[in-house]
Each structure stands twice: as C-alpha cells, then as structure tokens.
Design a protein around this motif. Structure first.
Motif, short mmCIF file in Angstrom:
data_model
loop_
_atom_site.label_atom_id
_atom_site.label_comp_id
_atom_site.label_asym_id
_atom_site.label_seq_id
_atom_site.Cartn_x
_atom_site.Cartn_y
_atom_site.Cartn_z
N ARG A 1 -3.34 -1.83 9.02
CA ARG A 1 -4.34 -2.28 10.00
C ARG A 1 -5.74 -2.21 9.40
O ARG A 1 -6.54 -3.13 9.54
N ASP A 2 -6.03 -1.10 8.72
CA ASP A 2 -7.37 -0.93 8.18
C ASP A 2 -7.62 -1.77 6.93
O ASP A 2 -8.73 -2.22 6.70
N ASP B 1 4.31 7.99 5.53
CA ASP B 1 5.38 7.64 6.45
C ASP B 1 5.08 6.25 7.02
O ASP B 1 4.01 5.69 6.81
N GLN C 1 4.52 5.16 10.09
CA GLN C 1 3.41 5.05 11.03
C GLN C 1 2.07 5.01 10.29
O GLN C 1 1.19 4.22 10.62
N MET C 2 1.96 5.85 9.26
CA MET C 2 0.73 5.82 8.46
C MET C 2 0.60 4.48 7.75
O MET C 2 -0.51 3.95 7.61
N GLU D 1 -0.88 1.98 10.11
CA GLU D 1 -2.32 2.19 10.32
C GLU D 1 -3.13 1.84 9.08
O GLU D 1 -4.21 1.26 9.19
N ASN D 2 -2.59 2.19 7.93
CA ASN D 2 -3.29 1.80 6.70
C ASN D 2 -3.35 0.27 6.59
O ASN D 2 -4.36 -0.29 6.18
N LEU E 1 0.84 -1.19 0.00
CA LEU E 1 0.00 0.00 0.00
C LEU E 1 0.88 1.25 0.00
O LEU E 1 2.09 1.17 0.22
N HIS E 2 0.23 2.37 -0.24
CA HIS E 2 0.95 3.65 -0.23
C HIS E 2 0.72 4.37 1.10
O HIS E 2 -0.37 4.32 1.66
#
Lengths: 96, 259
Positions: free
Chosen positions: A41-42, A32, A34-35, A38-39, A28-29
């Motif tokens: 995770r979703d 950073d 941390q993002m 989280e991405n 995925l894109h």
C-alpha cells in the motif's frame, strides 16, 4: 532494527481503478503477509494507483524455466492462422 | 494569547482550536519526516514518509482555514513558519523525540488512536469546513493507528530486544498521552457550540483500544501519576525549539523564499 535476518520476498499485484484484473506491480520484503499488504500500500499505491492489492510469497510461484524457452514458445511463432487477421471487419462494428 | 470567544475581528476560540489541531499535525509530521532516509527498511522509510505527508497535509488545511478565521491575512505558511515556540499549541506528546523505531511506533499509535476517534467525531462538526477536513483526516489517522498498532504487537511480542525497546518507548511516552484528554475552556466552548468536542469524552474508548493492543503485545502499562501538560497553552518542552529551527530555517533565513 538490529537483526539482519532477511524477510521473505512477496510479489505484489495491484488492481487499478480502470483495470479489471490485478497486474504485477513489483516485489518487496515483509515479515508476514499482512505487513506485505501494508508495505505494498505504501510503496505501490500512494499516487492513487490501486483499488485492490494481492500479495503472494515469491517462493510459492512456479515459473517456467528460461532453458525451456524454445520448446515452450517458439512453436507458436509459425501459427499465423491463430491471429484473427483473415477476415474483414464490417464498418458498422465500432467497439473492437 | 488569552481565550476570548467570539470577539470582534475573528473567532478567537475557533482560531485557537484550529491551531491546536494543526500544530499537532505539523509537529508530528515534522518528527516523522526526520525518519526519511533513516527508516529500518526501505518500505518503512516510505511508510513513515507517507504518514508524515498525511499529517502535513492536514496541517495545511487547518492553517489555511485558521488564517481565514483569524482575519488578519495570515497564510498557512505564515502560521507554520513565522510563529515561535510560545505560540505553538501542540500537545507535548507529538514533540517528543523519535527515539528508536519502537518509540516512534508507540507515539504514532497513542496519537493515531486518539486522532482517528477525534476526527470521526469532528466529521459531524456544525462547522462545515472543519467537518470536511475531519472527513479526510479520519481515514488517514485510522490507517496510522492500524499500521502502528500492528507494529506495537509485532515488536512487543517479538524478540527480547524488540520487546525491551518498545516497552522503554511506552514507559517514556505514556505520561505525555494524558494531555490529549485534558479539556480546558477552549475545548468546552467549542463543544458547547457543536464545532468541537470535549476530549475527555474520548478517553474511555481510547484506553480500551490501547489496553487491548498493549496486552496483545505482551507489554505493561507503566504506573505513574506524573501528567505533564501545558502544550495546548503554549508551554513546551525543550524539544520544540529544536524542531522549529529545522522546520523554519529556510523561511527565517530567506524570508518569502519560494521555489
């Protein structure tokens, strides 16, 4: 967002409830790391798939070249003696 | 509906309290659902959809319980789909428009920070069923607060344009946040009985967290004395009617429809 600047690509590895090792789940894109977590995770764990997430910048991965395929992997084809198929497994052994 | 705690035929104060919690979750969940297929990136589209479904899941549990507390045989669907604007008890903050992504993120951050602290406290409710719902919800809302808080910092401390947009969202929504902490008789009754809490107790900690993130985001808290309220008592902005017409259309047009 109005910017069209591409965020870097991250490869995502998930360790599942049963699994011992992280396995590649996809990419995925994200702007950073941390993002990216989280991405991931979703996108990859919303059905209860994961207990742990690794993200790695795709640009940091060193890959073997497709052109080297024959040189790299064909020599393993003719080595049947490397497969553990030449001995009998005793009946008492259950967990194999 | 007037508040008369512990009257015969149902615990009206508890019913009212559960409606407030459930309506906040339902309306904010519906708002976030409006982002589906319109998110800034596919990953955020999914993230907003996930958060929407977290909230709608909370609403379902709260309405299901509220229906049983009320004792009139209303289901979670009856409560969600067959009440009109004046019967809704959500705070005004959650019915405010999505605006751009910056505004949505501010709303989620202000509400999520409040809700995670609220559900943490409600996890210790003397009402076991509410405590159980809160124990599930607290994890979800803590994640919403973290996710949106990081976006507030990224956008606020980002480009000139992102900073301006998220500051505008903060300026617009800030007055509505204060209603979250205004206690009324229902809140005080619930707090006295150990079932709920007095929301004004949460404000200092909330303000500390919010101020910290706003500072890291290089944003400025607006100075205003305007404190709109009334949502908890059923007095809403014009937004809620439009939300309900989307939310309730199917059940209004095809009563009892299932699939």
């Amino acid at each position: 967002m109005s910017t069209n600047k591409e965020w870097p690509l991250y490869e995502v590895f998930i360790r599942s409830k049963q699994g011992l090792a992280h396995q590649h789940a996809g990419s995925l894109h994200a702007a950073d790391a941390q993002m990216a977590v989280e991405n991931a995770r979703d996108v990859y764990t919303r059905r209860g798939e994961g207990l742990s997430i690794w993200v790695v910048p795709a640009a940091e991965i060193t890959a073997s070249s497709p052109d080297d395929k024959e040189v790299m992997f064909d020599p393993a084809d003719s080595k049947v003696y490397r497969h553990p198929t030449f001995y009998d497994v005793p009946d008492e052994v259950e967990c194999l | 509906m007037t508040a008369k705690p512990e009257t015969a035929g149902g615990d009206e104060a508890l019913f009212e309290y559960l409606l407030r919690l459930g309506d906040n979750a339902l309306i904010l969940g519906q708002r976030l659902g409006e982002w589906v297929s319109n998110g800034p990136t596919v990953e955020l589209d999914i993230a907003l959809g996930n958060q929407s479904l977290d909230l709608i899941g909370q609403a379902r549990m709260l309405f299901d319980y509220a229906g049983r507390v009320e004792g009139k045989g209303r289901s979670e669907d009856d409560i969600a789909f067959l009440r009109d604007v004046l019967d809704f008890r959500n705070v005004l903050l959650v019915e405010q428009p999505n605006g751009d992504f910056g505004q949505t993120v501010i709303r989620q951050f202000l509400y999520g920070t409040y809700a995670s602290a609220l559900y943490e406290r409600l996890s210790g409710s003397t009402d076991n069923e509410l405590a159980g719902i809160a124990q599930k919800a607290v994890k979800e809302m803590a994640y919403h607060a973290r996710h949106s808080g990081e976006w507030v910092v990224r956008l606020g401390d980002g480009t000139e344009e992102s900073h301006g947009r998220v500051q505008a969202g903060l300026d617009f929504l800030w007055p509505y946040a204060h209603e979250l902490f205004i206690a009324d008789d229902i809140d005080r009754t619930m707090a006295e009985r150990g079932i709920g809490i007095d929301p004004s107790d949460l404000k200092d900690d909330w303000l500390e967290v919010v101020t910290g993130v706003i500072g890291r985001a290089t944003l400025t808290l607006p100075e205003t004395n305007w404190v709109p309220d009334g949502g908890k008592q059923g007095r809403h902005t014009e937004n809620l009617g439009y939300i309900l017409s989307d939310l309730q259309f199917m059940q209004r047009a095809y009563p009892g429809a299932e699939w």
